[in-house]
Design a protein around this motif. Structure first.
Motif, PDB file in Angstrom:
ATOM      1  N   LYS A 283      -8.300  -1.231   4.023  1.00 48.58           N
ATOM      2  CA  LYS A 283      -7.666  -1.914   4.120  1.00 48.58           C
ATOM      3  C   LYS A 283      -8.308  -3.362   4.508  1.00 48.58           C
ATOM      4  O   LYS A 283      -9.043  -3.425   5.220  1.00 48.58           O
ATOM      5  CB  LYS A 283      -6.728  -1.565   5.144  1.00 48.58           C
ATOM      6  N   GLU A 284      -7.421  -4.246   4.149  1.00 49.89           N
ATOM      7  CA  GLU A 284      -7.560  -5.791   4.362  1.00 49.89           C
ATOM      8  C   GLU A 284      -6.466  -6.292   5.012  1.00 49.89           C
ATOM      9  O   GLU A 284      -5.168  -5.888   4.583  1.00 49.89           O
ATOM     10  CB  GLU A 284      -7.866  -6.793   3.016  1.00 49.89           C
ATOM     11  N   LEU A 314      -0.791  -0.944  -2.711  1.00 51.26           N
ATOM     12  CA  LEU A 314      -0.368  -1.335  -1.880  1.00 51.26           C
ATOM     13  C   LEU A 314      -0.261  -2.069  -0.737  1.00 51.26           C
ATOM     14  O   LEU A 314      -1.405  -2.494  -0.374  1.00 51.26           O
ATOM     15  CB  LEU A 314      -0.222  -0.226  -1.010  1.00 51.26           C
ATOM     16  N   VAL A 315       0.787  -2.739  -0.983  1.00 52.02           N
ATOM     17  CA  VAL A 315       1.283  -4.049  -0.379  1.00 52.02           C
ATOM     18  C   VAL A 315       1.872  -3.535   0.692  1.00 52.02           C
ATOM     19  O   VAL A 315       3.113  -3.426   0.620  1.00 52.02           O
ATOM     20  CB  VAL A 315       1.501  -5.458  -0.495  1.00 52.02           C
ATOM     21  N   ILE A 316       1.732  -3.751   2.367  1.00 49.44           N
ATOM     22  CA  ILE A 316       2.841  -4.120   3.362  1.00 49.44           C
ATOM     23  C   ILE A 316       2.711  -5.019   3.718  1.00 49.44           C
ATOM     24  O   ILE A 316       1.950  -5.711   4.906  1.00 49.44           O
ATOM     25  CB  ILE A 316       2.751  -2.523   4.570  1.00 49.44           C
ATOM     26  N   PRO A 317       4.679  -5.634   3.635  1.00 44.63           N
ATOM     27  CA  PRO A 317       4.770  -6.740   4.442  1.00 44.63           C
ATOM     28  C   PRO A 317       5.215  -6.480   6.585  1.00 44.63           C
ATOM     29  O   PRO A 317       5.465  -5.855   5.899  1.00 44.63           O
ATOM     30  CB  PRO A 317       5.590  -7.578   3.584  1.00 44.63           C
ATOM     31  N   TYR A 318       4.767  -6.830   7.725  1.00 43.01           N
ATOM     32  CA  TYR A 318       5.373  -6.452   8.274  1.00 43.01           C
ATOM     33  C   TYR A 318       5.587  -8.806   9.021  1.00 43.01           C
ATOM     34  O   TYR A 318       4.691  -9.392   8.196  1.00 43.01           O
ATOM     35  CB  TYR A 318       3.649  -6.273   9.345  1.00 43.01           C
ATOM     36  N   THR A 320       4.294 -10.044  11.614  1.00 45.18           N
ATOM     37  CA  THR A 320       2.840 -10.608  11.439  1.00 45.18           C
ATOM     38  C   THR A 320       1.540 -10.996  10.567  1.00 45.18           C
ATOM     39  O   THR A 320       0.459 -11.167  10.968  1.00 45.18           O
ATOM     40  CB  THR A 320       2.405 -10.376  13.206  1.00 45.18           C
ATOM     41  N   HIS A 321       1.658 -10.143   9.763  1.00 47.21           N
ATOM     42  CA  HIS A 321       0.663  -9.737   8.977  1.00 47.21           C
ATOM     43  C   HIS A 321       0.926  -9.381   7.760  1.00 47.21           C
ATOM     44  O   HIS A 321       2.328  -9.180   7.635  1.00 47.21           O
ATOM     45  CB  HIS A 321      -0.676  -9.087   9.750  1.00 47.21           C
ATOM     46  N   ILE A 322       0.090  -9.006   6.983  1.00 47.94           N
ATOM     47  CA  ILE A 322       0.429  -8.353   6.204  1.00 47.94           C
ATOM     48  C   ILE A 322      -1.219  -7.112   5.599  1.00 47.94           C
ATOM     49  O   ILE A 322      -1.555  -7.884   5.417  1.00 47.94           O
ATOM     50  CB  ILE A 322       0.541  -9.348   4.000  1.00 47.94           C
ATOM     51  N   ASP A 323      -0.968  -6.253   5.856  1.00 44.11           N
ATOM     52  CA  ASP A 323      -2.284  -5.153   4.870  1.00 44.11           C
ATOM     53  C   ASP A 323      -1.316  -4.992   3.823  1.00 44.11           C
ATOM     54  O   ASP A 323      -0.759  -4.404   2.601  1.00 44.11           O
ATOM     55  CB  ASP A 323      -1.181  -3.643   5.751  1.00 44.11           C
ATOM     56  N   ILE A 324      -3.126  -4.680   3.298  1.00 37.86           N
ATOM     57  CA  ILE A 324      -3.710  -4.779   1.275  1.00 37.86           C
ATOM     58  C   ILE A 324      -4.166  -3.699   1.255  1.00 37.86           C
ATOM     59  O   ILE A 324      -5.190  -3.225   1.615  1.00 37.86           O
ATOM     60  CB  ILE A 324      -4.168  -5.726   1.110  1.00 37.86           C
TER      61      ILE A 324
END
Length: 338
Positions: A283-284, A314-318, A320-324
């Motif tokens: 994960k980045e 998979l891109v998960i936007p939040y 405070t951050h975005i998880d890749i």
């Protein structure tokens, strides 16, 4: 703790993970030499390299082990690592991170195997566990029967179920032989195939409801890329509850008629997939704190644009951050493009 385990721990503290290694351009031995040269140079905050591991199971990823653990800290402090060599047509940016066997959540436990010592040769029992549950890491068996175990949730659950079944079978044998005064000799462990479906320790006696505990990021990835297609063939309903890094997944038959076999089959597939993904995914994270609303939106739009070139990311936007989440080399390139 054994000397071997201590040595492994010390080695991991002297090791870094290198992502972005250009793949397929040069002979692997030549590329390994270029990496050693780069990480021994003073301008790269480097030092004496004890070992380089390349290629690895992950495309574009290498492991560098230094002789001195302080070099790891120095190498990590450098803002940018550029792999340059006359044998390469251009420079390649590298990402350097600390070595960590389990990037996603894993369970660490101490097993007390002493309850089995009168029935089995403990070393044989542990060897059988290692052979059948390869996702687990076992420490040194101590004289008091304790052993350190680490691995992903499904593998720990499988281990627990197997040992509970083994303990139950011993308990039943003890009851049947409690009136017999003779002492039972230790038995060498018989081959016993581990199967998710052998467990009697399920929430529902009929087997129509099952529970699986997974790492949240692994579950998100699995849900997006695997579960939608897989569940088309089964009358199984899945619900989930997420609590931080852990997600509890509930499986239930969709119809009133008995469907225990289908539920167990889906559970087994989810657990098998989870273990594979746990070992391969990384994960980045792109941090958005301090950015304006417009800037955050631009980052999210950029991720959507770049994603078309990376179908397995998979891109998960939040907020405070975005998880890749995805393969090491792919998410490194993805984040760089964004």
């Amino acid at each position: 703790v054994s000397t071997q385990a201590t040595g492994q721990a010390a080695k991991s503290a002297r090791t870094v993970v290198i992502s972005g290694v250009p793949d397929g351009l040069l002979n692997n031995d030549v590329m390994a030499d270029i990496l050693v040269i780069h990480f021994q140079m003073a301008k790269n905050n480097g030092g004496d390299v004890e070992e380089v591991t390349y290629p690895t199971m992950k495309k574009g990823v290498a492991y560098i082990t230094f002789e001195d653990p302080e070099v790891v800290e120095n190498v990590l402090k450098k803002d940018e690592h550029r792999l340059e060599d006359k044998r390469l047509s251009r420079y390649y940016p590298l990402k350097v991170t600390r070595y960590c066997e389990n990037v996603f959540g894993s369970v660490t436990s101490v097993l007390n195997m002493s309850i089995f010592k009168d029935q089995f040769v403990l070393e044989d029992l542990i060897q059988e566990l290692k052979k059948n549950i390869t996702a687990l890491s076992f420490g040194h068996l101590q004289s008091n029967g304790h052993i350190f175990v680490q691995g992903p949730f499904p593998a720990i659950k499988l281990l627990k179920d197997f040992l509970l079944l083994k303990a139950k079978s011993l308990s039943e044998k003890d009851k049947s032989q409690e009136n017999k005064p003779h002492q039972r000799p230790k038995r060498r462990l018989q081959q016993q195939r581990l199967s998710m479906e052998t467990s009697n320790f399920t929430p529902d006696p009929a087997g129509e409801k099952q529970v699986v505990v997974l790492d949240t990021d692994v579950y998100h990835y699995m849900k997006y890329f695997f579960l939608k297609k897989f569940l088309v063939n089964y009358d199984v309903v899945i619900s989930d509850i997420t609590d931080g890094e852990i997600t509890t997944v509930y499986l239930e038959n969709a119809r009133s008629r008995s469907g225990a076999r289908q539920v167990l089959r889906v559970k087994e597939e989810i657990e098998n997939q989870s273990i594979k993904l746990h070992n391969s995914l990384r994960k980045e994270r792109i941090y958005l704190e301090g950015h304006t609303g417009d800037e955050k939106q631009k980052y999210k739009q950029a991720c959507e644009t770049v994603k078309s070139h990376y179908p397995c990311v998979l891109v998960i936007p939040y907020d405070t951050h975005i998880d890749i989440i995805g393969n090491s080399s792919e998410i490194f390139e993805f984040t760089k493009e964004v």
